[in-house]
Design an enzyme around this catalytic site. Structure first.
Site, PDB file in Angstrom:
ATOM      1  N   HIS A  78      10.425  18.755  10.991  1.00  0.00           N
ATOM      2  CA  HIS A  78      11.294  17.996  11.905  1.00  0.00           C
ATOM      3  C   HIS A  78      12.741  18.434  11.744  1.00  0.00           C
ATOM      4  O   HIS A  78      13.173  18.810  10.646  1.00  0.00           O
ATOM      5  CB  HIS A  78      11.150  16.492  11.675  1.00  0.00           C
ATOM      6  CG  HIS A  78      11.602  16.004  10.328  1.00  0.00           C
ATOM      7  ND1 HIS A  78      12.887  15.580  10.081  1.00  0.00           N
ATOM      8  CD2 HIS A  78      10.927  15.862   9.149  1.00  0.00           C
ATOM      9  CE1 HIS A  78      12.993  15.195   8.820  1.00  0.00           C
ATOM     10  NE2 HIS A  78      11.822  15.354   8.229  1.00  0.00           N
ATOM     11  N   ASP A  80      15.488  16.435  12.885  1.00  0.00           N
ATOM     12  CA  ASP A  80      16.477  15.359  12.774  1.00  0.00           C
ATOM     13  C   ASP A  80      16.761  15.060  11.309  1.00  0.00           C
ATOM     14  O   ASP A  80      15.964  15.394  10.423  1.00  0.00           O
ATOM     15  CB  ASP A  80      15.989  14.095  13.478  1.00  0.00           C
ATOM     16  CG  ASP A  80      14.814  13.437  12.781  1.00  0.00           C
ATOM     17  OD1 ASP A  80      13.839  14.165  12.467  1.00  0.00           O
ATOM     18  OD2 ASP A  80      14.835  12.215  12.557  1.00  0.00           O
ATOM     19  N   ASP A 141      15.940  17.991   4.144  1.00  0.00           N
ATOM     20  CA  ASP A 141      14.883  17.175   4.743  1.00  0.00           C
ATOM     21  C   ASP A 141      15.184  17.050   6.232  1.00  0.00           C
ATOM     22  O   ASP A 141      15.924  16.172   6.650  1.00  0.00           O
ATOM     23  CB  ASP A 141      14.869  15.803   4.073  1.00  0.00           C
ATOM     24  CG  ASP A 141      13.805  14.872   4.632  1.00  0.00           C
ATOM     25  OD1 ASP A 141      12.929  15.337   5.377  1.00  0.00           O
ATOM     26  OD2 ASP A 141      13.880  13.664   4.345  1.00  0.00           O
ATOM     27  N   GLU A 175      11.717  12.212  13.346  1.00  0.00           N
ATOM     28  CA  GLU A 175      10.776  11.869  12.276  1.00  0.00           C
ATOM     29  C   GLU A 175      11.354  10.823  11.343  1.00  0.00           C
ATOM     30  O   GLU A 175      10.646   9.932  10.861  1.00  0.00           O
ATOM     31  CB  GLU A 175      10.395  13.133  11.489  1.00  0.00           C
ATOM     32  CG  GLU A 175       9.276  12.933  10.462  1.00  0.00           C
ATOM     33  CD  GLU A 175       9.750  12.550   9.073  1.00  0.00           C
ATOM     34  OE1 GLU A 175       8.914  12.271   8.198  1.00  0.00           O
ATOM     35  OE2 GLU A 175      10.999  12.500   8.842  1.00  0.00           O
ATOM     36  N   GLU A 176      12.657  10.907  11.095  1.00  0.00           N
ATOM     37  CA  GLU A 176      13.297  10.021  10.125  1.00  0.00           C
ATOM     38  C   GLU A 176      13.319   8.565  10.581  1.00  0.00           C
ATOM     39  O   GLU A 176      13.536   7.665   9.765  1.00  0.00           O
ATOM     40  CB  GLU A 176      14.717  10.497   9.836  1.00  0.00           C
ATOM     41  CG  GLU A 176      14.801  11.849   9.126  1.00  0.00           C
ATOM     42  CD  GLU A 176      14.311  11.806   7.695  1.00  0.00           C
ATOM     43  OE1 GLU A 176      13.901  10.718   7.231  1.00  0.00           O
ATOM     44  OE2 GLU A 176      14.320  12.857   7.043  1.00  0.00           O
ATOM     45  N   ASP A 198       7.295  19.442   4.431  1.00  0.00           N
ATOM     46  CA  ASP A 198       8.248  18.335   4.380  1.00  0.00           C
ATOM     47  C   ASP A 198       8.225  17.622   3.038  1.00  0.00           C
ATOM     48  O   ASP A 198       8.672  16.480   2.927  1.00  0.00           O
ATOM     49  CB  ASP A 198       7.942  17.348   5.514  1.00  0.00           C
ATOM     50  CG  ASP A 198       9.085  16.382   5.789  1.00  0.00           C
ATOM     51  OD1 ASP A 198      10.211  16.659   5.360  1.00  0.00           O
ATOM     52  OD2 ASP A 198       8.843  15.345   6.433  1.00  0.00           O
ATOM     53  N   HIS A 384      18.407  12.261   1.607  1.00  0.00           N
ATOM     54  CA  HIS A 384      19.058  11.115   2.258  1.00  0.00           C
ATOM     55  C   HIS A 384      20.363  10.686   1.583  1.00  0.00           C
ATOM     56  O   HIS A 384      20.760   9.526   1.708  1.00  0.00           O
ATOM     57  CB  HIS A 384      18.116   9.908   2.351  1.00  0.00           C
ATOM     58  CG  HIS A 384      16.905  10.158   3.185  1.00  0.00           C
ATOM     59  ND1 HIS A 384      16.091   9.123   3.621  1.00  0.00           N
ATOM     60  CD2 HIS A 384      16.347  11.278   3.687  1.00  0.00           C
ATOM     61  CE1 HIS A 384      15.097   9.633   4.344  1.00  0.00           C
ATOM     62  NE2 HIS A 384      15.235  10.939   4.393  1.00  0.00           N
TER      63      HIS A 384
END
Length: 412
Positions: A78, A80, A141, A175-176, A198, A384
Site C-alpha cells: 500500500h 498511503d 510502512d 490500507e492504514e 508489509d 507510525h
C-alpha cells in the site's frame, strides 16, 4: 544499494497520508501523486497490462518466461501512510555503517533514536539505516514494500535467465485506515495467490491475524438540576464509566501478547444526557472472539434491564461491526504458499520468523475475498512515528525473497 535508497526516498518524500474521516477513495487526493508515479514506473521497467483505476489501484503484470504451466502469483503493498503521525515533508537521513550507538535524529529538538530503548537497532550494526529527521514518520510502512516489489520486478525484467511464471503486482490506497481491500478487483488481478510485503523485521512471515470488531455504544441520561437530582438524574458519563469498569482489567493491549486477545477502549466523549464509548475487540480464536462480543452484549442488556422502568426505553444503544477475520482459516488449506516463502528465506540464509500478527492486514481481507495472501517482511521498524527506520540491507533481502519465490514457483 544506492538504487534502492534512491527509489525509496523518491517514494517517502511524497506525502500520501490517508484520512479516516473522508468518504472518497482514495481518502486523500494527494495519494494520486504517488499512484500515478508508480503506474508510469511499472511501464518504464517493462511490465505489461499496467493500469490505474478510478480508485487509484495500480496493477501490472510481468509475463511468464517459461513454457510449462506455472501458478500466477502476486505481490501487494500500500502507498498511503498512517494519519497517526504526519507524513508531510519527510526528510530521510542516511546512517552508513551504523556503530550501535545513539542516533541523533534532531539535535535542535533533542530527539534521539537509542538502542537502549529500541533494542532491535543492535541487530543492524555495520549496516546502512534510513531514519527520519525526528519531525515526521518515515513511510517505510509500506513504501519499503513498494520499493522491494518494484526493484524485484525490474531485476527480473533485466535478467530473463531467471525463470518465473506470470507475476501480478498491485499497489493500493487507504490500507492504514482499514480500506485497502475495499475496491481491490481480485478477478482482474488474476493471481492464484499473493503476498503482501508489509511486515516489519527481516524474516517475518505471517499467515495469522486477529479477528476484529469495532464497538460503538451510546449511553443516554437525564439531566436534572443537581440540587434536586436525587432519584431523578441519570448521568450517562457515569454509566459509561461503569461499563468500562466491567471489562476485564487483564485483557487490554498493554497486558496481553502473542495469541492473547483483548478489549481496547479507543474513545469516550459525552455529557450528562449523551455519552459515546468506542472500543475494539480482538482475538485470534474465532470462538473466543465471538464470546467477547457476546459478553459486551450481555453487559449492555443488563444496563437496559436495570434502567428500563426509570428511563422508559433502552438506555444503552449498542452497535458491533465485524472488521476482519483471521486469515489462517483461508491459508491452512493452501499451506504450500507459506512453505514456498519459508523455503525462499531459508535458501537465502534468512531465519523465518513465523508468528501471528497482533493486528490486521489487507492480506486477511483479500484471503476472504478469494486471494490467499500471507504477509512477508518489508524490513522497517517503529512504524507510525518519528522513530521509524529501515535497514537498506533488509530491503535488499526482501527483494531477494520476492525473486526466489518467483523461481521456486516456476519449478516443474
Amino acid at each position: 544499494m544506492q538504487h534502492i535508497i534512491d527509489r525509496f526516498i523518491s517514494y517517502v518524500t511524497i506525502d500520501t497520508e490517508s484520512d479516516p474521516n473522508s468518504t472518497t477513495t482514495p481518502s486523500t487526493a494527494k495519494q494520486w501523486n504517488l499512484a500515478n508515479k508508480l503506474a508510469e514506473e511499472l511501464k518504464q521497467i517493462g511490465l505489461t497490462d499496467v493500469s490505474i483505476d478510478d480508485k487509484s489501484y495500480v496493477m501490472g503484470t510481468l509475463p511468464s518466461n517459461v513454457k510449462h504451466d506455472v501458478p500466477t502469483i502476486g505481490f501487494v503493498s500500500h502507498f498511503d501512510t498512517t494519519p497517526d503521525f504526519t507524513g508531510a515533508n519527510v526528510k530521510p537521513q542516511i546512517v552508513k555503517n551504523y556503530d550501535g550507538n545513539d542516533i541523533i535524529l534532531n539535535k535542535e529538538k533533542n530527539i534521539i533514536l537509542s538502542p537502549s530503548y529500541f533494542k532491535d537497532l543492535l541487530l543492524y550494526k555495520g549496516q546502512t539505516l534510513i531514519t527520519t529527521d525526528g519531525t515526521t514518520l518515515l513511510g517505510a510502512d509500506d513504501k519499503a514494500g513498494i520499493t522491494e516489489i518494484m526493484t524485484a520486478m525490474e531485476y527480473l525484467v533485466q535478467h530473463p535467465e531467471i525463470k518465473h511464471g506470470a507475476i501480478k503486482v498491485c499497489f493500493t490506497p487507504d490500507e492504514e485506515i482499514g480500506r485497502g481491500a475495499d475496491h481491490f478487483d481480485v478477478e482482474k488481478f488474476g493471481a492464484d495467490w499473493a503476498y503482501t510485503m508489509d511486515g516489519s523485521q527481516i524474516g517475518e512471515l505471517e499467515y495469522e491475524n486477529f479477528n476484529a470488531a469495532g464497538v460503538k455504544i451510546t449511553f443516554k441520561g437525564k439531566s436534572v438540576h443537581p440540587g434536586y437530582a436525587k432519584g431523578k438524574m441519570i448521568n450517562s458519563m457515569l454509566l459509561a464509566n461503569k461499563f468500562i469498569s466491567k471489562l476485564p482489567k487483564d485483557e487490554t493491549p498493554e497486558t496481553t501478547r502473542g495469541y492473547e486477545g483483548f478489549y481496547h477502549v479507543t474513545g469516550i466523549s459525552g455529557s450528562i444526557e449523551d455519552t459515546k464509548v468506542e472500543l475494539i475487540i480482538r482475538d485470534h480464536n474465532r470462538k473466543k472472539f465471538n464470546a467477547r462480543k457476546k459478553y459486551v452484549e450481555e453487559v449492555i442488556a443488563k444496563f437496559n434491564k436495570k434502567y428500563k422502568k426509570q428511563f422508559g426505553e433502552d438506555i444503552a444503544i449498542l452497535e458491533i461491526k465485524d472488521q476482519y477475520y483471521n486469515m489462517r482459516e483461508k491459508i491452512e488449506p493452501v499451506m504450500h504458499i507459506v512453505k514456498i516463502a519459508e523455503q525462499a528465506m531459508l535458501d537465502l540464509g534468512i531465519k523465518p520468523l513465523i508468528k501471528p500478527i497482533r493486528g490486521g492486514t489487507d492480506g486477511s481481507r483479500l484471503s476472504f475475498m478469494g486471494l490467499p495472501c500471507p504477509n512477508i517482511f518489508a524490513g522497517g521498524h517503529n512504524f507510525h512515528g518519528k522513530y521509524e527506520y529501515v535497514p537498506v540491507e533488509s530491503m535488499q533481502k526482501a527483494i531477494d525473497v520476492i525473486i526466489r519465490i518467483a523461481e521456486l514457483t516456476a519449478l516443474k
